[in-house]
Design a protein around this motif. Structure first.
Motif, mmCIF file in Angstrom:
data_model
loop_
_atom_site.group_PDB
_atom_site.id
_atom_site.type_symbol
_atom_site.label_atom_id
_atom_site.label_comp_id
_atom_site.label_asym_id
_atom_site.label_seq_id
_atom_site.Cartn_x
_atom_site.Cartn_y
_atom_site.Cartn_z
ATOM 1 N N GLN A 2 0.864 -1.208 0.030
ATOM 2 C CA GLN A 2 0.198 -0.329 0.175
ATOM 3 C C GLN A 2 1.093 0.916 -0.580
ATOM 4 O OE1 GLN A 2 -2.131 0.581 3.307
ATOM 5 N NE2 GLN A 2 -3.632 1.233 2.616
ATOM 6 N N THR A 3 2.520 1.669 0.877
ATOM 7 C CA THR A 3 2.471 2.534 0.971
ATOM 8 C C THR A 3 4.369 1.933 0.990
ATOM 9 O OG1 THR A 3 0.542 3.454 1.981
ATOM 10 C CG2 THR A 3 2.706 4.582 2.325
ATOM 11 N N VAL A 4 5.423 3.047 0.779
ATOM 12 C CA VAL A 4 6.492 2.552 0.891
ATOM 13 C C VAL A 4 7.232 4.106 2.093
ATOM 14 C CG1 VAL A 4 8.635 2.482 0.311
ATOM 15 C CG2 VAL A 4 6.635 1.032 -0.991
ATOM 16 N N LEU A 5 7.274 4.365 2.694
ATOM 17 C CA LEU A 5 8.256 4.913 3.828
ATOM 18 C C LEU A 5 9.714 4.631 3.696
ATOM 19 C CD1 LEU A 5 6.577 3.817 7.297
ATOM 20 C CD2 LEU A 5 5.379 5.254 5.419
ATOM 21 N N GLY A 6 10.283 6.296 3.607
ATOM 22 C CA GLY A 6 11.701 6.492 3.632
ATOM 23 C C GLY A 6 11.544 7.862 4.921
ATOM 24 N N SER A 7 12.929 8.469 4.532
ATOM 25 C CA SER A 7 13.171 9.201 5.535
ATOM 26 C C SER A 7 12.250 10.015 6.564
ATOM 27 C CB SER A 7 14.722 9.355 5.524
ATOM 28 O OG SER A 7 15.270 8.482 5.339
ATOM 29 N N LYS A 8 11.383 10.530 5.561
ATOM 30 C CA LYS A 8 10.017 11.352 6.191
ATOM 31 C C LYS A 8 9.680 11.268 6.274
ATOM 32 C CE LYS A 8 10.351 14.656 3.524
ATOM 33 N NZ LYS A 8 9.790 16.350 1.965
ATOM 34 N N GLU A 9 9.091 10.002 5.700
ATOM 35 C CA GLU A 9 7.640 8.917 5.687
ATOM 36 C C GLU A 9 7.606 8.346 7.852
ATOM 37 O OE1 GLU A 9 7.754 9.514 1.472
ATOM 38 O OE2 GLU A 9 9.247 8.888 3.037
ATOM 39 N N ALA A 30 14.742 0.436 12.070
ATOM 40 C CA ALA A 30 14.370 0.123 11.573
ATOM 41 C C ALA A 30 14.995 0.054 9.924
ATOM 42 C CB ALA A 30 13.349 1.418 11.333
ATOM 43 N N GLY A 31 13.772 -0.366 8.845
ATOM 44 C CA GLY A 31 14.440 -0.416 8.009
ATOM 45 C C GLY A 31 14.613 0.762 7.043
ATOM 46 N N ASP A 32 15.374 1.019 5.846
ATOM 47 C CA ASP A 32 16.328 2.424 5.182
ATOM 48 C C ASP A 32 15.245 2.839 4.772
ATOM 49 O OD1 ASP A 32 18.983 2.504 5.895
ATOM 50 O OD2 ASP A 32 18.442 0.348 4.944
ATOM 51 N N LEU A 33 13.508 1.353 4.227
ATOM 52 C CA LEU A 33 12.666 2.004 3.603
ATOM 53 C C LEU A 33 11.660 0.376 4.537
ATOM 54 C CD1 LEU A 33 13.576 1.021 0.147
ATOM 55 C CD2 LEU A 33 12.514 3.619 1.108
#
Length: 346
Positions: A321-328, A339-342
């Motif tokens: 559904q969604t991929v989170l990077g640093s900002k997210e 946490a994972g890098d993503l």
């Protein structure tokens, strides 16, 4: 000082309340009810750490039930030291306010070992040098375990941990674990009267995860846990202890799994080691790999030159559904080195 017993009925949510929960219904009738926004990710270790610290994973560091330890290049789940929760706990604050008058019993909540509470009980196998795994419990104080087992019998470990967990068997009933934990809570209360008792009741979690919330078998499980909770509510009422019921998360139906590491393998990002004829992921030697835990996957990118390619790949996966990077990750309260890098959300 008011004494409180927190009953953590894992998996309990409003949709399960009804004709099968007369004891919980009666308890709720004269009390207020609050709805929480579930922990993210909605898993035991994160949810409990949120409750007990009042912080999110960005602060306390518990980003899932397990994660990749970069310094050891190993994935580890269900480690037990309370030192892994790197934020002050509620009992620290209460002890600072009330001094020696305040005592806390932490009964089967996770990260129990070496927690700075007065009494604790947690499942912990013994691992002799000959390679065996012997079921047991770990307690603080250490002498507590033998006294408990002498009075209550051995903790039904096979019904708690492993493929037989929560299943009726000739040796244990399906609710044996929650019954034993409830009995241990009464035992600790009668002998030590802690100010705060934290009691973990896992029974609903087993079939909700195994069969899903819409399976007819869940009604029986709900009846069983309601009986256990009802007995505890009556016991604590007689002891002038105020009960509080909470849950960590609710279970929603799913119909498939998303195999991210299979996708990464096709891109030659995964390193595989063969041991005794079986393939094992070699996390330290992989360029990219995922550590999945229910609704999320921490995606670790050892070769950071690939991070944009990895994100693009994840965003195209059916079911992500969604991929989170640093900002997210920062916005979600999970921007922590563990946490994972993503992070991919199903």
């Amino acid at each position: 000082m008011k004494r409180i017993a927190v009953l953590n009925v894992v998996g309990l949510c409003e949709s399960l309340l009804g004709e099968n929960t007369p004891a919980i219904n009666s308890f709720l009738a004269n009390r207020s009810k609050a709805v929480i926004e579930p922990a993210f990710p909605a898993v035991t270790c994160t949810a409990q750490s949120n409750y007990l610290t009042g912080q999110l994973p960005s602060a306390h560091g518990v980003v899932a039930n397990g994660w990749y330890h970069r310094e050891m290049a190993e994935v580890q789940f269900w480690k037990q030291s309370n030192h892994l929760v790197s934020a002050p706990k509620i009992w620290n604050d209460l002890r600072a306010e009330y001094g020696s008058k305040f005592t806390c019993a932490k009964l089967f909540w996770w990260y129990n070992m070496y927690a700075s509470v007065d009494f604790s009980i947690t499942p912990r196998p013994m691992y002799p040098a000959d390679g065996r795994k012997v079921f047991d419990i770990y307690t603080h104080p250490l002498w507590l375990g033998e006294k408990l087992k002498s009075d209550l019998g051995d903790f039904p470990f096979p019904a708690f941990w492993g493929p037989a967990a929560g299943i009726d068997s000739p040796q244990f009933s399906s609710d044996a674990v929650s019954k034993w934990i409830a009995a241990s809570a009464r035992w600790v209360e009668e002998k030590h009267s802690p100010t705060l008792s934290l009691i973990y009741l896992p029974h609903l979690d087993y079939n909700l995860q195994r069969k899903g919330p819409n399976d007819p078998a869940i009604a029986r499980d709900v009846c069983q846990i309601d009986t256990i909770v009802g007995e505890l509510l009556e016991f604590f009422k007689q002891r002038d202890v105020e009960p509080l019921i909470l849950s960590e998360y609710g279970i929603t139906p799913v119909d498939r799994a998303i195999h991210l590491n299979r996708i990464f393998r096709k891109k030659n990002w995964i390193a595989i080691k063969t041991e005794l004829g079986l393939e094992l992921l070699d996390a330290g030697a992989s360029k990219v790999f995922a550590v999945a835990d229910h609704q999320i996957a921490h995606v670790y990118v050892n070769d950071l030159s690939l991070i944009e390619a990895v994100r693009e790949t994840l965003e195209k996966v059916d079911g992500v559904q969604t991929v989170l990077g640093s900002k997210e990750k920062a916005a979600a309260g999970i921007n922590h080195p563990r946490a994972g890098d993503l992070i991919a959300i199903a």
